[in-house]
Design an enzyme around this catalytic site. Structure first.
Site, PDB file in Angstrom:
ATOM      1  N   LYS A   1       0.961  -1.229   0.028  1.00 54.14           N
ATOM      2  CA  LYS A   1      -0.040   0.028  -0.030  1.00 54.14           C
ATOM      3  C   LYS A   1       0.887   1.136  -0.057  1.00 54.14           C
ATOM      4  O   LYS A   1       1.483   1.506   0.913  1.00 54.14           O
ATOM      5  CB  LYS A   1      -0.918   0.036   1.054  1.00 54.14           C
TER       6      LYS A   1
ATOM      7  N   GLU B   1      10.058   1.797  10.376  1.00 47.73           N
ATOM      8  CA  GLU B   1      11.260   2.601  10.070  1.00 47.73           C
ATOM      9  C   GLU B   1      10.413   4.053  10.141  1.00 47.73           C
ATOM     10  O   GLU B   1       9.552   4.335   9.389  1.00 47.73           O
ATOM     11  CB  GLU B   1      11.581   2.683   8.695  1.00 47.73           C
TER      12      GLU B   1
ATOM     13  N   GLU C   1       9.434  16.338  14.871  1.00 50.29           N
ATOM     14  CA  GLU C   1       9.966  16.314  13.443  1.00 50.29           C
ATOM     15  C   GLU C   1       8.928  17.318  12.718  1.00 50.29           C
ATOM     16  O   GLU C   1       7.774  17.168  12.590  1.00 50.29           O
ATOM     17  CB  GLU C   1       9.408  14.629  13.076  1.00 50.29           C
TER      18      GLU C   1
ATOM     19  N   CYS D   1      13.695  11.439   6.534  1.00 49.42           N
ATOM     20  CA  CYS D   1      13.725  10.929   7.744  1.00 49.42           C
ATOM     21  C   CYS D   1      15.100  11.083   8.666  1.00 49.42           C
ATOM     22  O   CYS D   1      14.999  11.207   9.864  1.00 49.42           O
ATOM     23  CB  CYS D   1      13.464   9.351   8.126  1.00 49.42           C
TER      24      CYS D   1
HETATM   25  P1  NAD Z   1       2.467   8.568   7.450  1.00 45.02           P
HETATM   26  O1  NAD Z   1       2.852   7.983   8.718  1.00 45.02           O
HETATM   27  O2  NAD Z   1       1.634   9.668   7.410  1.00 45.02           O
HETATM   28  O3  NAD Z   1       1.867   7.562   6.325  1.00 45.02           O
HETATM   29  C1  NAD Z   1       3.048   6.500   5.789  1.00 45.02           C
HETATM   30  C2  NAD Z   1       2.245   5.480   5.193  1.00 45.02           C
HETATM   31  O4  NAD Z   1       1.218   4.788   6.316  1.00 45.02           O
HETATM   32  C3  NAD Z   1       1.234   5.955   4.290  1.00 45.02           C
HETATM   33  O5  NAD Z   1       1.079   4.904   2.991  1.00 45.02           O
HETATM   34  C4  NAD Z   1      -0.175   6.071   4.811  1.00 45.02           C
HETATM   35  O6  NAD Z   1      -1.339   6.025   3.863  1.00 45.02           O
HETATM   36  C5  NAD Z   1      -0.210   5.181   5.824  1.00 45.02           C
HETATM   37  N1  NAD Z   1      -1.063   5.155   6.752  1.00 45.02           N
HETATM   38  C6  NAD Z   1      -1.645   6.342   7.484  1.00 45.02           C
HETATM   39  N2  NAD Z   1      -2.378   5.874   8.406  1.00 45.02           N
HETATM   40  C7  NAD Z   1      -2.533   4.769   8.611  1.00 45.02           C
HETATM   41  C8  NAD Z   1      -3.351   3.927   9.241  1.00 45.02           C
HETATM   42  N3  NAD Z   1      -4.017   4.075  10.085  1.00 45.02           N
HETATM   43  N4  NAD Z   1      -3.125   2.449   9.195  1.00 45.02           N
HETATM   44  C9  NAD Z   1      -2.506   1.891   8.121  1.00 45.02           C
HETATM   45  N5  NAD Z   1      -1.706   2.862   7.232  1.00 45.02           N
HETATM   46  C10 NAD Z   1      -1.659   4.405   7.411  1.00 45.02           C
HETATM   47  O7  NAD Z   1       3.916   8.983   7.018  1.00 45.02           O
HETATM   48  P2  NAD Z   1       4.297  10.137   5.560  1.00 45.02           P
HETATM   49  O8  NAD Z   1       3.679  11.416   5.850  1.00 45.02           O
HETATM   50  O9  NAD Z   1       3.842   9.522   4.547  1.00 45.02           O
HETATM   51  O10 NAD Z   1       5.809  10.060   5.725  1.00 45.02           O
HETATM   52  C11 NAD Z   1       6.471  10.706   6.353  1.00 45.02           C
HETATM   53  C12 NAD Z   1       6.954  10.248   7.831  1.00 45.02           C
HETATM   54  O11 NAD Z   1       7.667   8.985   7.406  1.00 45.02           O
HETATM   55  C13 NAD Z   1       8.187  11.114   8.576  1.00 45.02           C
HETATM   56  O12 NAD Z   1       7.785  10.916   9.909  1.00 45.02           O
HETATM   57  C14 NAD Z   1       9.427  10.260   8.247  1.00 45.02           C
HETATM   58  O13 NAD Z   1      10.363  10.518   9.082  1.00 45.02           O
HETATM   59  C15 NAD Z   1       9.138   8.779   7.944  1.00 45.02           C
HETATM   60  N6  NAD Z   1      10.147   8.253   7.098  1.00 45.02           N
HETATM   61  C16 NAD Z   1      10.916   7.362   7.851  1.00 45.02           C
HETATM   62  C17 NAD Z   1      11.812   6.794   7.204  1.00 45.02           C
HETATM   63  C18 NAD Z   1      12.934   5.678   7.867  1.00 45.02           C
HETATM   64  O14 NAD Z   1      13.337   4.949   7.098  1.00 45.02           O
HETATM   65  N7  NAD Z   1      12.753   5.721   9.215  1.00 45.02           N
HETATM   66  C19 NAD Z   1      12.021   6.882   5.874  1.00 45.02           C
HETATM   67  C20 NAD Z   1      11.156   7.809   5.208  1.00 45.02           C
HETATM   68  C21 NAD Z   1      10.202   8.450   5.867  1.00 45.02           C
END
Ligand code: NAD
Length: 506
Positions: free
Chosen positions: A190, A266, A399, A300
């Site tokens: 997804k 992650e 963040e 991130c």
């Molecule tokens: P997000 O947590 O809002 O969304 C990530 C994914 O989760 C998306 O596909 C979203 O649709 C899905 N999602 C959201 N709510 C959900 C739920 N209740 N159940 C299941 N899936 C759900 O994050 P984002 O805004 O897409 O990305 C940014 C974040 O990702 C930042 O916090 C960043 O630090 C983190 N990130 C971490 C890494 C790492 O490797 N540690 C790498 C890249 C990004």
């Protein structure tokens, strides 16, 4: 159905994609669709379905069938390795097209997305090399009369459910997909609702050109609360792999534990980038800029807390501001652009909220914090340098995920170690020093999954990556990344075929 993406981005037609399930694009059970925009100017250029529980179920069933099929589950390790190498070749052949798709979705620089795509094949080649080296051990158990053998087998988990964010869509997918396939699992993905197209096109290419059997890699686009939740809660998923915010990661972790199935997370970061007086300042400034302004801070790994020793802070800030002012903002598709917009309007508002909040609490905006007037769309923000920041301010604790460097002055090594570790996160840290004993003290003391010395924001397929504390659980890349996609079976064989005593253990 899916046109050649290598054509120019200004092409006006709207492209309609479907879910990719069992080797084909499949009509969704809903007419509810999500529009995909180019963040530079807000043009809507594609749409995808908001996948339903039935779509997710369809994909999981396809993945289960593939896992149990001869076409995938029955492959010999060397045959699986050949498929992974095919995937790598497909990525090499379509790097330009996929790079453009990434930029069109999230507005990150074409030069970064293009170079990510050109390097991505190496992940699959690296993990192809593991296919015939996923080995167990023979364990020397208590065995007085030489009749007992105990050994372990590393077996695939089954169907992996993966949920990924928008900031580096195919790279972050690959951190999961390459080891998962090497170990023999199948996959339901997804992608982020903001960036679903590259994964759909990738799935189509793998099916058409890499000999990946149907059902091995399925993509169901949709919103997190609906499609993501349906995948995380699905009863027939054997492992959850998530990259995204710490907030959502906590929910995914709880859903995994309620089954329970293994989970890797992650998550977010608030990484310290620490500049000592002995550092080469030119190098340190380059590293700090790379850490926070590259990718418009939407990474991130962002080195968002810039700790600078009081002896050099004045000169450092002057030079950082000068460099920030010279950053060329513009169309991310233009290879000369150095910083593009943030990916969507809510993100822009979030960044501005934090800058205002910092000012209210006594921080100084030494540069930026505003939207340049000469650029289209609503998502640009200048690279921003905040000074007079205290490690307790929210701007130093939460963040932001934008181009905002919070400069914090420190007096000595002991204080900076304490402050750097005083964070719920622990994803990464940078140390700028030419005093090597000091570097080694910091490497040991910093609570972070990755520490760079005189470098920042470098990673590769062979080196483990992941977070301490609230930055995550588990590791991606390297041998550790493969371990996340296997389970260990312990096998006992009594070669004499005699059960010693039915009521005694051992
Ligand atoms: P997000 O947590 O809002 O969304 C990530 C994914 O989760 C998306 O596909 C979203 O649709 C899905 N999602 C959201 N709510 C959900 C739920 N209740 N159940 C299941 N899936 C759900 O994050 P984002 O805004 O897409 O990305 C940014 C974040 O990702 C930042 O916090 C960043 O630090 C983190 N990130 C971490 C890494 C790492 O490797 N540690 C790498 C890249 C990004």
């Amino acid at each position: 159905m899916v046109p050649d993406e290598s054509s120019d981005r200004t092409e006006p037609e709207l492209r309609e994609y479907n879910s990719f399930i069992d080797g084909e694009f499949r009509e969704s059970s809903t007419e509810d669709r999500i529009e995909v925009e180019y963040p530079y100017d807000g043009t809507v250029w594609a749409s995808v379905p908001n996948g339903t529980t039935e779509d997710v179920d369809d994909a999981v069933r396809a993945a289960r069938r593939a896992f149990e099929s001869d076409a995938w589950g029955g492959l010999q390790p060397s045959e699986r390795a050949a498929v992974l190498r095919n995937v790598a070749d497909v990525l090499d052949d379509h790097a330009e097209e996929l790079g453009k798709l990434e930029t069109r979705q999230n507005g990150k620089l074409i030069r970064e997305m293009d170079s990510q795509m050109r390097g991505l094949g190496e992940w699959y080649r690296y993990y192809a090399g593991f296919c015939d080296k996923i080995e167990g051990r023979v364990i020397p158990v208590e065995n007085k009369d030489g009749k007992m053998i105990n050994y372990t087998r590393k077996e695939p988990l089954g169907v992996v459910g993966a949920i990924t964010p928008w900031n580096s869509p195919l790279l972050l997918l690959t951190f999961k997909l390459a080891p998962a396939l090497a170990a023999g699992n199948t996959f339901v993905h997804k992608p982020s609702e903001l960036t679903p197209v590259s994964a759909l096109r990738f799935a189509e290419l793998l099916s058409a050109e890499a000999d990946l059997p149907p059902g091995v890699y399925n993509v169901v686009p949709g919103y997190g609360e609906e499609t993501g939740r349906a995948l995380a809660e699905h009863d027939d998923v054997d492992k959850l792999a998530f990259t995204g915010s710490t907030e959502v990661g906590r929910q995914i972790g709880q859903q995994a534990m309620s089954k329970p199935v293994p989970v890797s997370l992650e998550l977010g970061g608030k990484s310290p980038n620490i500049v000592f007086p002995s550092a080469d300042l030119d190098n340190a400034i380059n590293g700090v800029i790379k850490g926070i302004f590259a990718a418009t801070g939407q990474t991130c790994l962002a080195g968002s807390r810039v700790f600078v020793h009081e002896e050099v802070v004045e000169e450092f800030v002057d030079r950082l501001v000068e460099r920030a002012a010279a950053v060329k903002l513009g169309d991310p598709m233009d290879p000369k652009t150095e910083m593009g917009p943030v990916a969507f309007r809510d993100q822009w508002e979030k960044v501005n909220y934090y800058v205002d909040l910092a000012e209210d609490k006594g921080a100084t905006v030494a540069f930026g914090g505003d939207q340049p007037e000469d650029l289209p769309g609503e998502c640009f923000i200048r690279p921003t340098v905040l000074t007079d920041v205290d490690n307790d301010m929210r701007v130093a604790r939460e963040e932001i995920f934008g181009p905002v460097a919070s400069v914090i002055t420190f007096p000595d090594e002991e204080t900076v170690i304490e402050q750097a570790n005083d964070s719920e996160f622990g994803l990464a840290a940078g140390v700028w020093t030419n005093d090597m004993p000091q570097a080694f003290r910091l490497i040991e003391a910093l609570e972070a999954g990755t520490v760079w010395v005189n470098e920042y924001r470098t990673l590769t397929y062979s080196s483990p990556f992941g977070g301490y504390k609230a930055s995550g659980l588990g590791r991606e890349n390297g041998e550790e990344g493969l371990e996340e996609y296997v389970q260990t079976k312990s096998v006992w064989i009594d070669t004499a075929g005699e059960v010693s005593s039915p009521f005694k253990l051992g």
